[in-house]
Scaffold this motif. Structure first.
Motif: not given
Length: 223
Positions: A159-160, A162-165, A167-168, A173, A178, A180
């Motif tokens: 799992y990635d 980078r927490h909340n990477a 989120h948008y 980005t 994405n 995850g």
């Protein structure tokens, strides 16, 4: 080391921060050692009294047997050979990403401090987790059974961190990827080596043949 981008307005310094290194290797003596190691594992399993002999995170595991956490520490010569091979792989990987940060005269040494095996039955899985008290971890696939990357059957999922990477997400980005997670399908002889903080799981496995992996935790010190 950083890169510089020169534009009409300014010089922009690029810092590629917080990467996560994961390695996939081939266990070099897999064909020689697979049969005796599997024999030793199944013999050990027949004598076990409980499904999760390690007594660690029992509720995160289903449909599998987990040995004690010192499996490679026994007197069995094949297991000792395997332990040394896996230790050398850890040291090679750790050296490749750390050597530039070590003193020139440093003598690194890796040590496998915990080791165990999983025998996963039809419908078995191991929920998401990470490993404390070590810097590097590994999963050595002895027998993939009917694991399959297309159906995500019995794969190892990372799992990635980078927490909340994600989120948008927009065009700015796209470089983040994405998804995850990364899925790695078990292949006989494959060793996945990864940093201990990286959360991972073994997705549900379905098959008549057991899925067999040997996992380990390692520390690396300088002398």
């Amino acid at each position: 080391m950083t890169d510089s981008l020169i534009t009409d307005a300014a010089t922009i310094e690029h810092w590629p921060t917080w990467t996560t290194d994961l390695f996939i290797a081939t266990q070099p003596i897999h064909e020689l050692i697979k049969a005796p190691v599997l024999h030793a594992i199944h013999a050990h399993r027949r004598q076990a009294q409980t499904a999760i002999a390690s007594e660690v995170a029992v509720t995160a595991k289903h449909g599998l047997f987990e040995s004690e956490l010192d499996y490679l520490d026994g007197a069995n010569a094949d297991l000792q050979t395997l332990k040394q091979v896996l230790t050398d792989l850890v040291l090679d990987c750790a050296t490749s990403v750390n050597q530039a940060h070590w003193p020139d005269d440093a003598e690194p040494q890796a040590e496998i401090i915990e080791s165990w095996y999983h025998l996963t039955e039809n419908g078995g899985y191991h929920d998401a987790h990470s490993h404390p008290n070590c810097s590097w971890c590994g999963i050595y696939c002895l027998e993939p059974g009917e694991s399959n990357i297309e159906t995500r059957n019995g794969v190892n999922r990372f799992y990635d961190p980078r927490h909340n990477a994600a989120h948008y997400m927009d065009a700015g980005t796209a470089y983040l990827d994405n998804h995850g997670f990364w899925d790695v399908a078990p292949v006989a002889g494959q060793v996945v080596i990864f940093p201990s903080y990286l959360k991972h799981s073994a997705l549900p496995y379905f098959g008549q043949q057991q899925r067999v992996v040997l996992a380990f935790n390692a520390q690396v010190h300088l002398f």
